[in-house]
Design a protein around this motif. Structure first.
Motif, PDB file in Angstrom:
ATOM      1  N   SER A  82       0.821  -1.216   0.000  1.00  8.50           N
ATOM      2  CA  SER A  82       0.000   0.000   0.000  1.00  8.50           C
ATOM      3  C   SER A  82       0.857   1.268   0.000  1.00  8.50           C
ATOM      4  CB  SER A  82      -0.921   0.014   1.229  1.00  8.50           C
ATOM      5  OG  SER A  82      -0.171  -0.003   2.425  1.00  8.50           O
ATOM      6  N   GLY A  83       2.180   1.120  -0.062  1.00  8.53           N
ATOM      7  CA  GLY A  83       3.071   2.272  -0.019  1.00  8.53           C
ATOM      8  C   GLY A  83       3.092   3.053  -1.317  1.00  8.53           C
ATOM      9  N   SER A  84       3.529   4.303  -1.241  1.00  5.20           N
ATOM     10  CA  SER A  84       3.674   5.123  -2.446  1.00  5.20           C
ATOM     11  C   SER A  84       4.779   4.562  -3.338  1.00  5.20           C
ATOM     12  CB  SER A  84       4.003   6.568  -2.068  1.00  5.20           C
ATOM     13  OG  SER A  84       2.972   7.135  -1.299  1.00  5.20           O
ATOM     14  N   TYR A  85       5.775   3.942  -2.702  1.00  5.53           N
ATOM     15  CA  TYR A  85       6.893   3.351  -3.438  1.00  5.53           C
ATOM     16  C   TYR A  85       7.050   1.894  -3.021  1.00  5.53           C
ATOM     17  CZ  TYR A  85       7.917   8.165  -4.630  1.00  5.53           C
ATOM     18  OH  TYR A  85       7.806   9.455  -5.099  1.00  5.53           O
ATOM     19  N   VAL A  86       7.736   1.147  -3.881  1.00  3.16           N
ATOM     20  CA  VAL A  86       7.968  -0.274  -3.623  1.00  3.16           C
ATOM     21  C   VAL A  86       9.456  -0.553  -3.739  1.00  3.16           C
ATOM     22  CG1 VAL A  86       7.609  -2.622  -4.486  1.00  3.16           C
ATOM     23  CG2 VAL A  86       5.696  -1.008  -4.430  1.00  3.16           C
ATOM     24  N   GLN A 105      12.855  11.114  -1.165  1.00  7.25           N
ATOM     25  CA  GLN A 105      12.966  12.568  -1.341  1.00  7.25           C
ATOM     26  C   GLN A 105      13.374  12.907  -2.776  1.00  7.25           C
ATOM     27  OE1 GLN A 105      15.487  14.537   1.531  1.00  7.25           O
ATOM     28  NE2 GLN A 105      15.625  16.397   0.303  1.00  7.25           N
ATOM     29  N   LEU A 106      14.340  12.171  -3.310  1.00  9.52           N
ATOM     30  CA  LEU A 106      14.776  12.391  -4.687  1.00  9.52           C
ATOM     31  C   LEU A 106      13.649  12.097  -5.673  1.00  9.52           C
ATOM     32  CD1 LEU A 106      17.041  13.018  -6.727  1.00  9.52           C
ATOM     33  CD2 LEU A 106      17.695  10.596  -6.588  1.00  9.52           C
ATOM     34  N   ALA A 107      12.926  11.018  -5.445  1.00  9.47           N
ATOM     35  CA  ALA A 107      11.810  10.654  -6.324  1.00  9.47           C
ATOM     36  C   ALA A 107      10.735  11.743  -6.334  1.00  9.47           C
ATOM     37  CB  ALA A 107      11.199   9.328  -5.874  1.00  9.47           C
ATOM     38  N   GLU A 108      10.465  12.302  -5.155  1.00 17.33           N
ATOM     39  CA  GLU A 108       9.459  13.361  -5.070  1.00 17.33           C
ATOM     40  C   GLU A 108       9.942  14.630  -5.772  1.00 17.33           C
ATOM     41  OE1 GLU A 108       6.233  13.221  -3.426  1.00 17.33           O
ATOM     42  OE2 GLU A 108       6.769  11.144  -3.873  1.00 17.33           O
ATOM     43  N   LEU A 114      10.965   5.856 -11.303  1.00 21.71           N
ATOM     44  CA  LEU A 114      11.998   4.906 -10.896  1.00 21.71           C
ATOM     45  C   LEU A 114      13.213   5.686 -10.404  1.00 21.71           C
ATOM     46  CD1 LEU A 114      13.088   1.886 -10.959  1.00 21.71           C
ATOM     47  CD2 LEU A 114      14.031   2.451 -13.210  1.00 21.71           C
ATOM     48  N   VAL A 115      13.773   5.241  -9.282  1.00 25.07           N
ATOM     49  CA  VAL A 115      15.039   5.808  -8.793  1.00 25.07           C
ATOM     50  C   VAL A 115      16.069   4.688  -8.818  1.00 25.07           C
ATOM     51  CG1 VAL A 115      16.272   6.878  -6.876  1.00 25.07           C
ATOM     52  CG2 VAL A 115      13.896   7.490  -7.317  1.00 25.07           C
ATOM     53  N   VAL A 116      17.230   4.990  -9.406  1.00 20.12           N
ATOM     54  CA  VAL A 116      18.334   4.027  -9.465  1.00 20.12           C
ATOM     55  C   VAL A 116      19.485   4.576  -8.622  1.00 20.12           C
ATOM     56  CG1 VAL A 116      19.981   2.820 -10.954  1.00 20.12           C
ATOM     57  CG2 VAL A 116      17.654   3.303 -11.786  1.00 20.12           C
TER      58      VAL A 116
END
Length: 352
Positions: A82-86, A105-108, A114-116
């Motif tokens: 149910s999280g905003s991110y997985v 924080q970076l994703a927002e 996607l964050v790598v």
């Protein structure tokens, strides 16, 4: 709703499981959920999962299922998430306490799907002990820029999970799940993710300690592995064709097919196949007689190979000579084993 859902499939990981769970629970953000999917473990992993669910009932949830494979286990976790991110966590790894805070924080900030980020590979068998891998790409903010830069992206562990944070609504929108394909379900999943990807952010910091020293070498030949690797090459080729980038990145497609052939050759030459030398040769020749495979192999330039062994091997494969290719690998492996024994003797002498 949580900031992040951490999905950790578990199968007989009693030696490392607690360490992995603790490094998730020590994160600097507290609105996370840890979904432990026990995939039919036969050791004490199930009990360890239950102990942490009792200690942290608001953060930890345990799902028990019969042994169906890690792909299905991850899908069970995705269904519950149910999280905003997985984030897909491996119970053999450990994680920096700021992994989620920094990367969410970076994703927002970048509105990334996607964050790598970087990771550190630990191997007690090497003299160095560990090696750090950090991405070196600019943030990509459009579908076109991601596809234009895909060559560089592809060279930074495109089939790994440990260095990636996924936006859950993107996965839901495109109905992303893990395929029921043994050994390569992660690779197929990530290629599916990349199909419509538009916004990718990169963090040049290592957050995951990936352990590979606990893996036991598999000395038994896996007959279906070549078929899976060829299917992956075809899937990758289809993705680039869908983008209309198949000619731009044709060399990457060629490498995927070559990888499938090379892995099969190594397996036939070094593992317990139960096949006679004649059967191994026939198997390799059958692969090399495939017109599509052979056409891609012939696109590789032997002259570009600097290593004499790899140059000879590629030339042999292009000539369709399965017997000689197997002999080359066998002789190379035998020489490496002899060298390794000599090194061990020298190290033992110096310790005395």
């Amino acid at each position: 709703m949580y900031s992040v859902s951490v999905i950790m499939p578990v199968y007989n990981n009693e030696k490392t499981l607690e360490r992995a769970i603790q490094s998730i629970l020590k994160q600097t953000i507290f609105d996370l959920e840890l979904i432990l999917v026990n995939d039919g473990s036969t050791d004490t992993s199930a009990q360890i999962c239950e102990e942490y669910a009792k200690k942290e009932p608001l953060l930890v949830e345990v799902i028990h299922q019969k042994r169906t494979g890690l792909g299905i286990a991850r899908n069970r976790g995705l269904f519950k998430a149910s999280g905003s991110y997985v984030y897909f966590a491996d119970p053999k790894n450990t994680f920096d306490e700021r992994m989620f805070e920094d990367n969410i924080q970076l994703a927002e900030e970048k509105n990334a799907e996607l964050v790598v980020f970087g990771f550190t590979e630990r191997d007690v068998r090497s003299l160095e002990g560990k090696k750090q891998h950090l991405p070196n790409l600019p943030h990509l903010s459009s579908r076109e820029s991601f596809r234009d830069h895909y060559r560089n992206f592809h060279h930074f562990f495109p089939y790994f999970l440990c260095n990636k944070l996924y936006r859950r609504d993107y996965l839901q929108k495109h109905r992303m799940t893990f395929h029921k394909i043994p050994l390569k379900e992660v690779a197929f999943f990530n290629l599916s993710v990349y199909k419509e990807l538009s916004r990718v952010a990169f963090n040049r910091t290592s957050y995951c300690n990936r352990s590979n020293f606990e893996k036991k070498e598999n000395h038994h030949y896996q007959e279906h592995l070549y078929k899976v690797n060829i299917e992956l090459a075809k899937y990758f080729e289809a993705l680039l064709r869908y983008w209309k980038y198949d000619e731009v990145f044709r060399d990457l497609i060629v490498q995927e097919y070559y990888h499938a052939v090379y892995v099969e050759l190594i397996s036939l030459s070094t593992q317990k196949t139960g096949l006679s030398p004649e059967q191994q040769e026939a198997r390799m020749n059958e692969i090399l007689e495939n017109e599509k495979v052979q056409s891609y192999l012939k696109e590789l330039k032997v002259s570009n190979e600097k290593n004499p062994y790899m140059k000879a091997l590629l030339a042999t494969l292009q000539n369709g000579n399965g017997k000689n290719a197997i002999q080359l690998v066998t002789h190379k492996t035998s020489a490496q084993k002899t060298t390794s024994k000599i090194r061990n003797i020298i190290r033992t002498l110096f310790r005395l």
